[in-house]
Design a protein around this motif. Structure first.
Motif, mmCIF file in Angstrom:
data_model
loop_
_atom_site.group_PDB
_atom_site.id
_atom_site.type_symbol
_atom_site.label_atom_id
_atom_site.label_comp_id
_atom_site.label_asym_id
_atom_site.label_seq_id
_atom_site.Cartn_x
_atom_site.Cartn_y
_atom_site.Cartn_z
ATOM 1 N N PHE A 118 62.851 33.437 -37.364
ATOM 2 C CA PHE A 118 64.159 33.478 -36.705
ATOM 3 C C PHE A 118 64.152 32.619 -35.445
ATOM 4 O O PHE A 118 65.123 31.899 -35.163
ATOM 5 N N SER A 119 63.061 32.653 -34.696
ATOM 6 C CA SER A 119 62.926 31.815 -33.507
ATOM 7 C C SER A 119 62.997 30.343 -33.885
ATOM 8 O O SER A 119 63.646 29.530 -33.201
ATOM 9 N N ALA A 120 62.326 29.987 -34.988
ATOM 10 C CA ALA A 120 62.328 28.601 -35.442
ATOM 11 C C ALA A 120 63.726 28.158 -35.848
ATOM 12 O O ALA A 120 64.130 27.016 -35.605
ATOM 13 N N LYS A 121 64.487 29.070 -36.462
ATOM 14 C CA LYS A 121 65.865 28.745 -36.850
ATOM 15 C C LYS A 121 66.716 28.492 -35.597
ATOM 16 O O LYS A 121 67.501 27.527 -35.558
ATOM 17 N N LEU A 122 66.557 29.313 -34.582
ATOM 18 C CA LEU A 122 67.301 29.114 -33.333
ATOM 19 C C LEU A 122 66.898 27.800 -32.661
ATOM 20 O O LEU A 122 67.739 27.110 -32.080
ATOM 21 N N ALA A 123 65.621 27.452 -32.735
ATOM 22 C CA ALA A 123 65.161 26.183 -32.162
ATOM 23 C C ALA A 123 65.823 25.019 -32.875
ATOM 24 O O ALA A 123 66.261 24.051 -32.239
ATOM 25 N N CYS A 124 65.907 25.088 -34.187
ATOM 26 C CA CYS A 124 66.563 24.041 -34.980
ATOM 27 C C CYS A 124 68.033 23.887 -34.595
ATOM 28 O O CYS A 124 68.563 22.781 -34.527
ATOM 29 N N LEU A 125 68.670 25.005 -34.355
ATOM 30 C CA LEU A 125 70.076 24.983 -33.956
ATOM 31 C C LEU A 125 70.245 24.422 -32.549
ATOM 32 O O LEU A 125 71.157 23.623 -32.285
ATOM 33 N N SER A 126 69.376 24.818 -31.639
ATOM 34 C CA SER A 126 69.500 24.370 -30.249
ATOM 35 C C SER A 126 69.208 22.888 -30.098
ATOM 36 O O SER A 126 69.812 22.211 -29.263
ATOM 37 N N LYS A 127 68.297 22.373 -30.944
ATOM 38 C CA LYS A 127 67.954 20.945 -30.873
ATOM 39 C C LYS A 127 68.938 20.075 -31.640
ATOM 40 O O LYS A 127 68.991 18.853 -31.420
ATOM 41 N N GLY A 128 69.683 20.657 -32.559
ATOM 42 C CA GLY A 128 70.674 19.895 -33.310
ATOM 43 C C GLY A 128 70.260 19.494 -34.716
ATOM 44 O O GLY A 128 70.973 18.734 -35.376
ATOM 45 N N TYR A 129 69.125 19.989 -35.205
ATOM 46 C CA TYR A 129 68.741 19.720 -36.596
ATOM 47 C C TYR A 129 69.720 20.399 -37.553
ATOM 48 O O TYR A 129 70.133 19.814 -38.558
ATOM 49 N N LEU A 130 70.041 21.623 -37.244
ATOM 50 C CA LEU A 130 71.006 22.401 -38.002
ATOM 51 C C LEU A 130 72.246 22.621 -37.146
ATOM 52 O O LEU A 130 72.143 22.681 -35.923
ATOM 53 N N PRO A 131 73.442 22.744 -37.747
ATOM 54 C CA PRO A 131 73.687 22.679 -39.188
ATOM 55 C C PRO A 131 73.726 21.242 -39.703
ATOM 56 O O PRO A 131 73.944 20.308 -38.921
ATOM 57 N N PRO A 132 73.520 21.045 -41.014
ATOM 58 C CA PRO A 132 73.635 19.711 -41.609
ATOM 59 C C PRO A 132 75.095 19.306 -41.709
ATOM 60 O O PRO A 132 75.993 20.110 -41.421
ATOM 61 N N ASN A 133 75.343 18.070 -42.132
ATOM 62 C CA ASN A 133 76.726 17.600 -42.265
ATOM 63 C C ASN A 133 76.978 17.057 -43.666
ATOM 64 O O ASN A 133 76.098 17.083 -44.526
ATOM 65 N N GLU A 134 78.175 16.536 -43.879
ATOM 66 C CA GLU A 134 78.580 16.136 -45.227
ATOM 67 C C GLU A 134 77.820 14.918 -45.739
ATOM 68 O O GLU A 134 77.827 14.632 -46.937
ATOM 69 N N GLN A 135 77.158 14.170 -44.847
ATOM 70 C CA GLN A 135 76.363 13.019 -45.273
ATOM 71 C C GLN A 135 74.889 13.377 -45.495
ATOM 72 O O GLN A 135 74.049 12.497 -45.687
ATOM 73 N N SER A 136 74.569 14.656 -45.488
ATOM 74 C CA SER A 136 73.168 15.065 -45.498
ATOM 75 C C SER A 136 72.462 14.866 -46.833
ATOM 76 O O SER A 136 71.244 14.688 -46.869
ATOM 77 N N LEU A 137 73.198 14.897 -47.940
ATOM 78 C CA LEU A 137 72.567 14.931 -49.256
ATOM 79 C C LEU A 137 72.752 13.634 -50.025
ATOM 80 O O LEU A 137 73.777 12.959 -49.898
ATOM 81 N N THR A 138 71.760 13.289 -50.844
ATOM 82 C CA THR A 138 71.871 12.109 -51.688
ATOM 83 C C THR A 138 72.945 12.314 -52.757
ATOM 84 O O THR A 138 73.614 11.364 -53.165
ATOM 85 N N ILE A 139 73.103 13.562 -53.216
ATOM 86 C CA ILE A 139 74.149 13.916 -54.182
ATOM 87 C C ILE A 139 75.020 15.001 -53.556
ATOM 88 O O ILE A 139 74.543 16.105 -53.310
ATOM 89 N N PRO A 140 76.287 14.707 -53.261
ATOM 90 C CA PRO A 140 77.168 15.693 -52.610
ATOM 91 C C PRO A 140 77.300 16.973 -53.444
ATOM 92 O O PRO A 140 77.263 16.935 -54.677
ATOM 93 N N ILE A 141 77.451 18.091 -52.757
ATOM 94 C CA ILE A 141 77.601 19.391 -53.411
ATOM 95 C C ILE A 141 78.878 20.054 -52.905
ATOM 96 O O ILE A 141 79.097 20.152 -51.695
ATOM 97 N N LYS A 142 79.673 20.523 -53.811
ATOM 98 C CA LYS A 142 80.910 21.224 -53.455
ATOM 99 C C LYS A 142 80.589 22.454 -52.610
ATOM 100 O O LYS A 142 79.714 23.246 -52.942
#
Length: 323
Positions: free
Chosen positions: A12-36
């Motif tokens: 959970f700490s690692a997830k918060l770190a990812c959020l605080s640094k800006g890794y997460l959340p991903p965006n619409e350009q994140s994937l090689t194949i878009p997903i609905k």
């Protein structure tokens, strides 16, 4: 039990770190194949986690735990943040794909085995986004479940519809686990089972019986799993260090780390399932995450330990087993 629970607080700490640094959340350009539904899945994602953390800090988790989580956030390293980012998407993407394959009128059940503080439940109980989901079950040790329920009640009571249920259970007790699943779920409805760094803490015999029992009990569904694995080489330095660190710092062992020491060995546990797809997280980064998103990740924090990242992520796998 308490030592395993501590690894959940680390996650959970690692997830918060990812959020605080800006890794997460991903965006619409994140994937090689878009997903609905990929981008809507992360609407309010940061706020969900911050509200949970604030409720935890307010006294439910105690000052010591809150302080430890805060230190982890501040001291997080890029290679670890990459790992958390990949871990998150490696479950979300196949789960979202499976939901998209179902008609909106088709019912779906989701079970997170060994859920810990994972907040995926708050994303998938959204009836506007996922009308198919009729049940979302979190299962873990009683202490973990009661703690999570207390924090969720304080921070996200309005999001917990009749769809969600948190159930205390020791997964190593297979009879108890299967009795509970049969009681609260329909075996005829497609069901997703998630094990995110859960099977690695179970003995080989119990984890195999659980995998086989679910396949025999539920008519159709998919198993999504994320775990560390040992290396193909007998003198795998990475796994040796991982085992030693866990033993020294937590007195905790990973019973099957070196038994299932390759992708094929790990996937063999689901031999009774109809289709099994497995890949390591380094390949997941290279082929599922788009070049544009990889460039964005590099801009979030400077990472020069590319070889270290590669070694680490080849020792983690994501698996999808469908029947």
């Amino acid at each position: 039990m308490q030592t395993v629970q501590q690894t959940d607080y680390d996650a959970f700490s690692a997830k918060l770190a990812c959020l605080s640094k800006g890794y997460l959340p991903p965006n619409e350009q994140s994937l090689t194949i878009p997903i609905k539904g990929f981008v809507p899945l992360y609407q309010g994602y940061k706020d969900l986690h911050l509200q949970y953390f604030q409720a935890l800090k307010s006294g439910l988790g105690g000052r010591r735990l809150a302080s430890k989580i805060s230190r982890t956030i501040q001291n997080s390293q890029p290679v670890m943040n990459y790992g958390t980012y990949l871990r998150t998407l490696s479950i979300d993407i196949p789960l979202l794909n499976y939901i998209n394959e179902l008609p909106e009128t088709k019912q779906l059940q989701i079970v997170n085995l060994g859920c810990g503080s994972d907040l995926r439940c708050l994303q998938f109980v959204n009836k506007q986004l996922f009308p198919q989901v009729t049940k979302y079950i979190d299962m873990d040790f009683r202490q973990s479940i009661e703690f999570k329920q207390s924090v969720l009640t304080k921070s996200h009571q309005e999001l917990l519809s009749g769809i969600y249920e948190a159930v205390p259970c020791d997964l190593n007790n297979i009879d108890e686990t299967m009795t509970i699943l049969n009681k609260i779920l329909s075996v005829k409805i497609p069901t997703v089972f998630i094990t995110e760094c859960a099977l690695c803490y179970m003995p080989q015999k119990e984890s195999q019986i659980l995998i086989d029992s679910i396949r025999k009990t539920f008519l159709t569904g998919v198993w999504l799993s994320y775990d560390p694995i040992g290396g193909d080489e007998p003198n795998d330095r990475f796994c040796k260090i991982m085992k030693e660190n866990l033993l020294m710092s937590r007195n905790l062992s990973l019973p099957t780390l070196l038994i299932f020491n390759s992708k094929d060995n790990y996937a063999s546990r689901w031999k009774e399932y109809d289709q099994v797809i497995i890949e390591n997280m380094w390949n997941f980064l290279q082929f599922t995450i788009s070049p544009m998103e990889q460039k964005r990740l590099q801009s979030v924090e400077f990472l020069d330990e590319i070889e270290e990242l590669k070694v680490m992520q080849t020792h983690y796998v994501t698996l999808k087993a469908q029947w």
